[in-house]
Design a protein around this motif. Sequence first.
Motif, short mmCIF file in Angstrom:
data_model
loop_
_atom_site.label_atom_id
_atom_site.label_comp_id
_atom_site.label_asym_id
_atom_site.label_seq_id
_atom_site.Cartn_x
_atom_site.Cartn_y
_atom_site.Cartn_z
N HIS A 45 -64.06 7.55 19.26
CA HIS A 45 -65.30 8.16 18.59
C HIS A 45 -65.43 9.46 18.96
O HIS A 45 -65.44 9.92 20.05
CB HIS A 45 -66.57 7.33 19.29
N ASP A 46 -65.94 10.24 17.58
CA ASP A 46 -66.19 11.62 17.87
C ASP A 46 -67.57 11.49 18.78
O ASP A 46 -68.65 11.34 18.06
CB ASP A 46 -66.44 12.25 16.38
N ARG A 47 -67.63 12.21 19.89
CA ARG A 47 -68.65 12.33 20.56
C ARG A 47 -69.00 13.85 20.87
O ARG A 47 -67.96 14.66 21.27
CB ARG A 47 -68.76 11.60 21.92
N PRO A 48 -70.14 14.38 20.35
CA PRO A 48 -70.09 16.03 20.47
C PRO A 48 -70.66 16.42 21.98
O PRO A 48 -71.63 16.90 22.02
CB PRO A 48 -71.09 16.29 19.41
N LEU A 49 -69.80 16.13 22.94
CA LEU A 49 -70.11 16.56 24.42
C LEU A 49 -70.49 18.04 24.57
O LEU A 49 -71.25 18.58 25.25
CB LEU A 49 -68.85 16.31 25.22
N GLY A 50 -69.73 18.88 23.59
CA GLY A 50 -69.97 20.41 23.77
C GLY A 50 -71.28 20.51 23.31
O GLY A 50 -72.10 21.46 23.76
N GLY A 51 -71.72 20.15 22.31
CA GLY A 51 -73.25 20.02 21.84
C GLY A 51 -74.29 19.62 22.71
O GLY A 51 -75.58 20.16 22.98
N TYR A 52 -73.99 18.42 23.48
CA TYR A 52 -74.98 17.83 24.47
C TYR A 52 -74.94 19.08 25.58
O TYR A 52 -75.88 19.23 26.34
CB TYR A 52 -74.46 16.53 25.02
N LEU A 53 -73.79 19.41 26.06
CA LEU A 53 -73.72 20.39 27.27
C LEU A 53 -74.46 21.72 26.75
O LEU A 53 -75.41 22.27 27.72
CB LEU A 53 -72.24 20.90 27.52
N ALA A 54 -74.48 22.16 25.54
CA ALA A 54 -75.13 23.09 25.11
C ALA A 54 -76.71 22.99 25.05
O ALA A 54 -77.66 23.53 25.65
CB ALA A 54 -74.72 23.63 23.80
N ALA A 55 -77.10 21.76 24.66
CA ALA A 55 -78.61 21.26 24.75
C ALA A 55 -79.11 21.34 26.37
O ALA A 55 -80.07 21.77 26.50
CB ALA A 55 -78.74 20.03 24.25
N MET A 56 -78.30 20.62 27.11
CA MET A 56 -78.70 20.67 28.73
C MET A 56 -78.75 21.94 29.40
O MET A 56 -79.75 22.26 29.94
CB MET A 56 -77.61 19.81 29.34
N THR A 57 -77.74 22.74 28.73
CA THR A 57 -77.89 24.28 29.34
C THR A 57 -79.27 25.01 28.66
O THR A 57 -79.80 25.70 29.55
CB THR A 57 -76.77 25.01 28.95
N GLY A 58 -79.39 24.60 27.58
CA GLY A 58 -80.72 25.26 26.99
C GLY A 58 -81.94 24.53 27.51
O GLY A 58 -83.03 25.31 27.82
N PHE A 59 -81.93 23.32 27.70
CA PHE A 59 -83.02 22.85 28.62
C PHE A 59 -83.32 23.31 30.10
O PHE A 59 -84.55 23.50 30.42
CB PHE A 59 -82.87 21.18 28.71
N ALA A 60 -82.02 23.39 30.78
CA ALA A 60 -82.26 23.92 32.01
C ALA A 60 -82.76 25.53 31.99
O ALA A 60 -83.37 25.78 32.80
CB ALA A 60 -80.61 24.02 32.46
N ALA A 61 -82.30 26.35 30.92
CA ALA A 61 -82.69 27.51 31.08
C ALA A 61 -84.48 27.67 30.53
O ALA A 61 -85.07 28.34 31.06
CB ALA A 61 -82.07 28.24 29.76
N TYR A 62 -84.70 26.70 29.65
CA TYR A 62 -86.15 26.68 29.25
C TYR A 62 -87.16 26.19 30.54
O TYR A 62 -88.13 26.94 30.88
CB TYR A 62 -86.32 25.49 28.19
N THR A 63 -86.57 25.08 31.31
CA THR A 63 -87.46 24.82 32.44
C THR A 63 -87.37 25.86 33.49
O THR A 63 -88.32 26.00 34.17
CB THR A 63 -87.08 23.27 32.89
N THR A 64 -86.10 26.54 33.56
CA THR A 64 -86.13 27.65 34.64
C THR A 64 -87.31 28.74 34.16
O THR A 64 -87.83 29.16 35.06
CB THR A 64 -84.73 28.02 34.72
#
Length: 180
Positions: free
Chosen positions: A28-47
């Motif tokens: 299945h095509d799972r967009p792990l790169g996009g999820y990693l980017a979203a997690m990075t964005g969330f980490a930056a936001y909360t930081t």
Amino acid sequence: MNTAADRHLAARLHGLLHRAGAQYGAGHDRPLGGYLAAMTGFAAYTTAWATAVRLRGRPLPDRPEPWDVVLTSVATFRLSRLLTKASVTSPLRAPFTRYVAPQGPAELHEEAHSEGARHTVGELATCPFCMSVWVASTLTAGQLLWPRATRTAMGALAALAGADGLQLAYSALVEKTTGE
């Protein structure tokens, strides 16, 4: 620096992540790169907001007050549904989603676009559970940085959630009594 060694390392890392993603997806095509980017964005936001809280110099509470937890929960629920499902906010989701059908009173069923970053943002924009993480974090930051204004806004969202519940109960009662 952008040396040959850096480019080689980046290429190897990209290959490793691509193979891991292919194995993880099991066909299945799972967009792990996009999820990693979203997690990075969330980490930056909360930081960023945690840094703002720290710079304000206010001490953090020892623990959240039970009333604040309840108010934050109800406000998070309502704002997450408003952002991810409401007809009126569909223009915010439209670049990342495709309309499918109505879904409940004043709500829509939409699906994320299937390609790249639009897919990841589309999943976040249509999933109230996913959006709740961002909303709860934002409301927590607001409580720490601007407590009075945030509690006022959360009270309005909680009242809206209560009104929605009453509207649905009334509609069910009318339907039951009229047989429609």
